[in-house]
Design a protein around this motif. Sequence first.
Motif, mmCIF file in Angstrom:
data_model
loop_
_atom_site.group_PDB
_atom_site.id
_atom_site.type_symbol
_atom_site.label_atom_id
_atom_site.label_comp_id
_atom_site.label_asym_id
_atom_site.label_seq_id
_atom_site.Cartn_x
_atom_site.Cartn_y
_atom_site.Cartn_z
ATOM 1 N N ALA A 35 8.742 -3.489 -0.333
ATOM 2 C CA ALA A 35 8.666 -4.194 -1.629
ATOM 3 C C ALA A 35 8.000 -5.551 -1.521
ATOM 4 O O ALA A 35 7.487 -6.078 -2.509
ATOM 5 N N GLY A 36 8.032 -6.143 -0.310
ATOM 6 C CA GLY A 36 7.401 -7.453 -0.140
ATOM 7 C C GLY A 36 7.940 -8.459 -1.142
ATOM 8 O O GLY A 36 9.146 -8.537 -1.395
ATOM 9 N N ARG A 71 -3.751 -1.246 -11.329
ATOM 10 C CA ARG A 71 -2.701 -0.741 -10.441
ATOM 11 C C ARG A 71 -1.313 -1.039 -11.030
ATOM 12 O O ARG A 71 -0.446 -0.179 -11.083
ATOM 13 N N ALA A 111 14.588 -3.254 7.121
ATOM 14 C CA ALA A 111 14.430 -2.083 7.994
ATOM 15 C C ALA A 111 12.953 -1.879 8.292
ATOM 16 O O ALA A 111 12.095 -2.210 7.472
ATOM 17 N N THR A 118 -0.103 -8.582 4.702
ATOM 18 C CA THR A 118 -0.633 -7.943 3.485
ATOM 19 C C THR A 118 0.264 -8.218 2.281
ATOM 20 O O THR A 118 -0.167 -8.126 1.142
ATOM 21 N N ASP A 119 1.534 -8.569 2.540
ATOM 22 C CA ASP A 119 2.409 -8.907 1.411
ATOM 23 C C ASP A 119 1.906 -10.155 0.711
ATOM 24 O O ASP A 119 1.887 -10.225 -0.519
ATOM 25 N N ILE A 149 10.212 -10.385 6.255
ATOM 26 C CA ILE A 149 9.845 -10.519 4.838
ATOM 27 C C ILE A 149 11.111 -10.695 3.979
ATOM 28 O O ILE A 149 11.156 -11.535 3.080
ATOM 29 N N ILE A 164 0.324 -6.578 9.346
ATOM 30 C CA ILE A 164 0.806 -5.691 8.255
ATOM 31 C C ILE A 164 1.670 -6.505 7.292
ATOM 32 O O ILE A 164 1.544 -6.387 6.072
ATOM 33 N N ARG A 165 2.508 -7.355 7.860
ATOM 34 C CA ARG A 165 3.371 -8.171 6.984
ATOM 35 C C ARG A 165 2.533 -9.148 6.159
ATOM 36 O O ARG A 165 2.864 -9.475 5.026
ATOM 37 N N ASP A 206 12.228 -3.957 3.278
ATOM 38 C CA ASP A 206 11.002 -4.417 3.965
ATOM 39 C C ASP A 206 11.410 -4.880 5.356
ATOM 40 O O ASP A 206 12.597 -4.856 5.700
ATOM 41 N N PHE A 207 10.450 -5.289 6.160
ATOM 42 C CA PHE A 207 10.754 -5.873 7.468
ATOM 43 C C PHE A 207 11.683 -7.083 7.279
ATOM 44 O O PHE A 207 11.524 -7.845 6.300
ATOM 45 N N LEU A 253 10.490 0.812 8.250
ATOM 46 C CA LEU A 253 10.456 2.139 7.599
ATOM 47 C C LEU A 253 9.868 3.219 8.491
ATOM 48 O O LEU A 253 9.933 4.394 8.169
ATOM 49 N N ARG A 254 9.283 2.818 9.625
ATOM 50 C CA ARG A 254 8.753 3.831 10.545
ATOM 51 C C ARG A 254 9.856 4.454 11.385
ATOM 52 O O ARG A 254 9.682 5.503 11.973
ATOM 53 N N CYS A 297 1.569 0.520 -1.957
ATOM 54 C CA CYS A 297 0.708 0.073 -0.864
ATOM 55 C C CYS A 297 1.494 -0.161 0.429
ATOM 56 O O CYS A 297 1.422 -1.240 1.011
ATOM 57 N N VAL A 298 2.234 0.820 0.876
ATOM 58 C CA VAL A 298 2.990 0.674 2.122
ATOM 59 C C VAL A 298 2.835 1.880 3.049
ATOM 60 O O VAL A 298 2.737 1.721 4.263
ATOM 61 N N TYR A 350 0.198 2.253 5.932
ATOM 62 C CA TYR A 350 0.311 1.557 7.222
ATOM 63 C C TYR A 350 1.084 2.352 8.265
ATOM 64 O O TYR A 350 1.281 1.865 9.371
HETATM 65 N N1 SAM Z 1 4.855 -3.413 -2.450
HETATM 66 C C1 SAM Z 1 4.497 -4.810 -2.496
HETATM 67 C C2 SAM Z 1 3.440 -5.016 -3.562
HETATM 68 O O1 SAM Z 1 2.760 -4.063 -3.931
HETATM 69 O O2 SAM Z 1 3.302 -6.165 -4.018
HETATM 70 C C3 SAM Z 1 3.964 -5.296 -1.137
HETATM 71 C C4 SAM Z 1 2.755 -4.540 -0.657
HETATM 72 S S1 SAM Z 1 2.123 -5.155 0.879
HETATM 73 C C5 SAM Z 1 0.461 -4.582 0.781
HETATM 74 C C6 SAM Z 1 2.845 -4.020 2.063
HETATM 75 C C7 SAM Z 1 4.304 -4.294 2.326
HETATM 76 O O3 SAM Z 1 4.840 -3.198 3.079
HETATM 77 C C8 SAM Z 1 4.553 -5.572 3.142
HETATM 78 O O4 SAM Z 1 5.558 -6.328 2.539
HETATM 79 C C9 SAM Z 1 4.956 -5.026 4.500
HETATM 80 O O5 SAM Z 1 5.806 -5.904 5.212
HETATM 81 C C10 SAM Z 1 5.648 -3.730 4.120
HETATM 82 N N2 SAM Z 1 5.666 -2.774 5.221
HETATM 83 C C11 SAM Z 1 4.604 -2.194 5.831
HETATM 84 N N3 SAM Z 1 5.026 -1.403 6.834
HETATM 85 C C12 SAM Z 1 6.380 -1.485 6.841
HETATM 86 C C13 SAM Z 1 7.392 -0.905 7.660
HETATM 87 N N4 SAM Z 1 7.077 -0.104 8.668
HETATM 88 N N5 SAM Z 1 8.674 -1.209 7.402
HETATM 89 C C14 SAM Z 1 9.004 -2.051 6.394
HETATM 90 N N6 SAM Z 1 8.089 -2.624 5.583
HETATM 91 C C15 SAM Z 1 6.805 -2.347 5.815
#
Ligand code: SAM
Length: 364
Positions: A95-96, A66, A167, A20-21, A124, A17-18, A120-121, A169-170, A205-206, A209
Amino acid sequence: MYSQPSLLPRQDPDAPIRQTDNDAAVARLSAVQKHYLDDLFVKHLVPRAHLQPNRPPLINIGTYIRTRGIEDLVDGWLSSAKKQGKKCQIVSLGAGSDTRFWRIATGPHKDTLIKYVEVDFGEITSKKSMSIMKNRELRDVLGGSNHIQITEGGTVLHSRQYHLLAADLRRDPVDTLQEPLTIPSHGSQEPILSPQCPTLLLFECVLAYMEVNVSSRLLQWFVDYFSADGGGAPLGCVIYEMFGLNDPFGRVMLNNLRARSVTLPGAEPFMTLDSLVERLLKTGFHKGWALTLKEIRKSYIEPEELARISRLEMLDETEELELVLAHYAISWSIFVPTAEDKEKWGDWGLKEKRKHEEEGLSFS
Ligand code: SAM
């Protein structure tokens, strides 16, 4: 029966998942290098930016649509606040490596933005805070090193205007976000996030997940904070994600992601644009809208801009582009605590730049 423990190191289930950033950041870099988008900061947040190959035209166009859709909503929010002589806050969740803060803080709306928070995690945010500290252009926008505080083992960064928080986010936001966002600290009398200041939430896009009940709890927590004690300021929300995956295209997408150990529990239940809006209304937002990227490309981007990007690269697969764009949506919603605010913020949203040739588009 006894089974031999695997000798291979077990992968952290959140690592894909990370990852995807990086995909999102590299796509953005490619759209910038191919002149679809302007972004002076992206190269500082993508590792080995000069070695990254460009993405195919279809991805570049998707990234452009987008980004333009979300940018228009963010600009509209900042303009509405400015018109009313108000400052506003933006909170970007997941935010990645996004550069939006730097673009706003050096752009025409810089004086309207009072706070920008990213979450974000920790894996990240620590990379991002390191990139910020290593790069003068990024640092200077935050006021320089003397005005930046790094805590929590490098995963958290505070500056006057910009805050980077770690954090998952779940987890329940009462345990993760409540204290850092709503309790004054760091010698300040005010919390980072004021419920009296118009605030825009960004989920780019978060949410796809995480399970829907988990993301709804997160949305609800923000609405509750802004509605506590009889009313705070307007709260806007922008979500970008995949939807309508119950068709052959969606099944291929889900299978491809599954092969990379990524699942989309937060996208699979949403089959229609209406269902995306409904989710927002259920968590307490007063009004909501949703459009596919296909619709945004068709009617919400200036024809001159579409003509400009069509000259950048050859695209053979228009049908395929439309199919992909029809599976991504931007939904947005607003929570307005007072009747007066309802009027003032009522026209926030994407505006048509070109009329539909055919009848039939209706907002949910
Ligand atoms: N928002 C940014 C963008 O559009 O460029 C990044 C999108 S990337 C596809 C998804 C992001 O969501 C990643 O940075 C990922 O680590 C974060 N993410 C997904 N699930 C998460 C969670 N449970 N807690 C924190 N961050 C999360």
